[in-house]
Write an enzyme that holds these catalytic residues in place. Structure first.
Site, PDB file in Angstrom:
ATOM      1  N   LYS A   7     -14.455 -34.050 -52.311  1.00 34.46           N
ATOM      2  CA  LYS A   7     -13.080 -33.807 -51.867  1.00 34.46           C
ATOM      3  C   LYS A   7     -12.100 -34.241 -52.945  1.00 34.46           C
ATOM      4  O   LYS A   7     -12.273 -35.286 -53.571  1.00 34.46           O
ATOM      5  CB  LYS A   7     -12.817 -34.562 -50.560  1.00 34.46           C
ATOM      6  CG  LYS A   7     -11.471 -34.252 -49.912  1.00 34.46           C
ATOM      7  CD  LYS A   7     -11.331 -34.982 -48.580  1.00 34.46           C
ATOM      8  CE  LYS A   7      -9.987 -34.709 -47.916  1.00 34.46           C
ATOM      9  NZ  LYS A   7      -9.846 -35.417 -46.613  1.00 34.46           N
TER      10      LYS A   7
ATOM     11  N   SER B 133      -8.147 -32.761 -42.719  1.00 37.47           N
ATOM     12  CA  SER B 133      -7.669 -32.307 -44.009  1.00 37.47           C
ATOM     13  C   SER B 133      -8.795 -31.902 -44.964  1.00 37.47           C
ATOM     14  O   SER B 133      -8.568 -31.296 -45.993  1.00 37.47           O
ATOM     15  CB  SER B 133      -6.860 -33.434 -44.671  1.00 37.47           C
ATOM     16  OG  SER B 133      -7.714 -34.556 -44.954  1.00 37.47           O
TER      17      SER B 133
ATOM     18  N   SER C  44     -10.484 -36.387 -40.322  1.00 38.77           N
ATOM     19  CA  SER C  44     -10.549 -35.356 -41.356  1.00 38.77           C
ATOM     20  C   SER C  44     -11.938 -35.064 -41.895  1.00 38.77           C
ATOM     21  O   SER C  44     -12.098 -34.199 -42.757  1.00 38.77           O
ATOM     22  CB  SER C  44      -9.618 -35.726 -42.519  1.00 38.77           C
ATOM     23  OG  SER C  44      -8.286 -35.729 -42.092  1.00 38.77           O
TER      24      SER C  44
END
Length: 514
Positions: free
Chosen positions: A80, A155, A179
């Site tokens: 990420k 997210s 998330s």
């Protein structure tokens, strides 16, 4: 051959790598080819690692030389973009950090490299992890591989979509209010939020420091345990890092595959995490999962946690307050974007122009809210009150875990919604994290496991398991047992039937899935 490689679990791929049936270069090239083939549609990646094949070749050379390697050596992984990488841009999904390459690796990234995993690249995310859909990325939304017109969660939608689309067998995400788990639910993947402080946050670009936690995104519980074993542990550079000695989470997952491992387990269902506003298909699958647990010998206990009704309100005061403080560092002076007003300007004017252009609408919204909540005259009324609610949530969890071994709920109240449907309705967007937020407020671990497709739209749903702080191993044992129970009862795992992005293949993949 390459299609077979990308559909292997990380554990199975690791076995083939260890036996030298497959090389790390072959495994890496197969996933890079997959990214090239489908990521134009999915947009899971913001940056693909140009050195991936070189890294894989070095691992193959070490293996050939007889060097001792980690259990996942040679397995590719996506990262990420909230995590700092010294050889790739780290933007946190924001224009204000566009092109920024950190001078160091996040601790978890350094651990991946030391264990011999191969970074494939950086995945898309809501800007500074602010969002529940990955529509608030400054670089455009990620698409759900199950339906390219729908969101992949947020997210960390890029990491979840990459794993669901077979672009990577493993990924790292971060979970501030859900998330990792919420994207896992809507993409049919496994997502784990570890106990707060059990995985280093050093080098993770901060959103809300008391809530953020890095964790695994995978296709099986065992794979999550294997990755968690790599990234866990104390880090002296992280002041919130726990000094505990942690067991093997992969071994805990394997223990869950033993017969009758769910018999006698006390499973709590919290009324406040399974109420009004939940999609009928999600509630239906959850009811089926509860029935399977009961049939396997688990004791189901209905519980209530009154404070959970206020958790989401408290969260959306605590998070913006901490975010407004953390994002103050992006001032145009030290690093990142700098916008000079026409004709020049003072430092304050340059800072204002930079933030106006560099921050997106959701980031601005939360900074304004957080600054207001911390302002003189409002601190006690808002931020202080939210922290009191947080204490009540922690006490409710402690009371619940005195009665049961684990708690379960749907991982998200709905399946993936269409891109654009909620982007102009922040309150509706915030409710997507309704079931996951309490665990972050309390610092306890949680895992989301695929639990089949919703009847009305054929899209993935997820079940969340929560355990007391420091009892992450409990999640892996019972999570693996539940995963196996779903497979034996329904005849397949959800990810084994995951689509391959074309409309025809999607229809074939979902046909007959429970």
């Amino acid at each position: 051959m390459s299609d077979d490689l990308i559909r292997l679990s990380a554990a199975d791929l690791a076995e083939k790598l260890a036996s030298r049936e497959v090389s790390a270069v072959e495994a890496t090239r197969a996933h890079l080819d997959r990214i090239a083939a489908v990521d134009g549609d999915v947009h899971a990646f913001l940056h693909v690692n140009a050195a991936a094949l070189e890294t894989a070749a070095a691992i193959d050379a070490s293996r050939a030389a007889g060097d001792e390697l980690g259990a996942l050596a040679g397995v590719p992984i996506a990262i990420k973009d909230v995590l700092c990488t010294l050889d790739m841009p780290s933007t946190s999904g924001s224009k204000i950090l566009e092109g920024w390459i950190p001078p160091y690796d996040a601790t978890v990234v350094a651990k991946l490299r030391a264990a011999g995993l191969v970074p494939l690249g950086k995945t898309n995310m809501d800007e500074f992890a602010m969002g529940s859909s990955t529509e608030f990325s400054a670089y455009g939304p990620t698409h759900n591989p199950w339906d390219l017109d729908r969101i992949p969660g947020g997210s960390g939608g890029g990491s979840a979509a990459a794993v669901a689309a077979f672009e990577a067998p493993l990924a790292l995400g971060s979970d501030t209010g859900g998330s990792i788990r919420q994207p896992g639910a809507v993409t049919g993947t496994v997502g784990v939020k570890p106990t707060y402080g059990s995985v280093s946050r050093y080098g993770a670009i901060a959103l809300a420091s008391s809530l953020d936690q890095v964790g695994p995104v995978t296709r099986t519980v065992l794979d999550a345990g294997l990755l968690h074993d790599v990234i866990k542990g104390h880090d002296k550079r992280d002041s919130t890092s726990l000094t505990d000695e942690w067991p093997s989470f992969a071994d805990a997952a394997r223990a869950g595959l033993a017969p009758d491992s769910l018999r006698g387990v006390k499973v709590g269902i919290v009324t406040e995490l399974n109420g009004e506003g939940f999609q009928a298909g999600v509630k239906g699958r959850f009811a089926e999962a509860v029935a399977l647990l009961s049939g396997a010998g688990a004791e189901i206990v209905e519980l209530s946690a009154p404070s959970f009704e206020y958790a989401i309100s408290a969260y959306y005061l605590i998070l913006p307050a901490e975010a407004s403080s953390n994002l103050a560092k992006f001032d145009s002076v030290r690093f990142g974007l700098r916008v000079n007003p026409e004709g020049g300007g003072t430092v304050e004017q340059v800072m204002a122009a930079t933030r106006e252009q560099g921050f997106g609408p959701e980031v601005k919204r939360r900074i304004i809210l957080g600054t207001y909540a911390l302002s003189a005259g409002y601190y006690d009324a808002y931020y202080g009150s939210a922290q009191k609610v947080r204490t009540l949530v922690q006490r409710d969890f402690a009371r619940l875990f005195d009665e049961v071994d684990i708690l379960i709920s749907p991982s998200a109240p709905t399946t993936a919604f269409p891109i654009g449907e909620k982007i102009d309705d922040p309150l509706a967007m915030y409710l997507n994290d309704l079931t996951t937020i309490p665990a972050n407020l309390a610092g306890i671990p949680g895992i989301s496991i695929p639990m089949g497709l919703a009847e009305e739209d054929g899209l993935p749903t997820g079940i969340q398991l929560m355990a007391p702080a420091r009892e992450d191993a409990r999640l892996y044992t019972y999570g693996a047992a539940l995963e196996q129970l779903f497979e034996s009862s329904w005849g397949h795992t959800l990810i084994s039937r995951a689509p391959s992005l074309s409309v025809t293949e999607q229809s074939a993949a979902t046909e007959g899935v429970v």
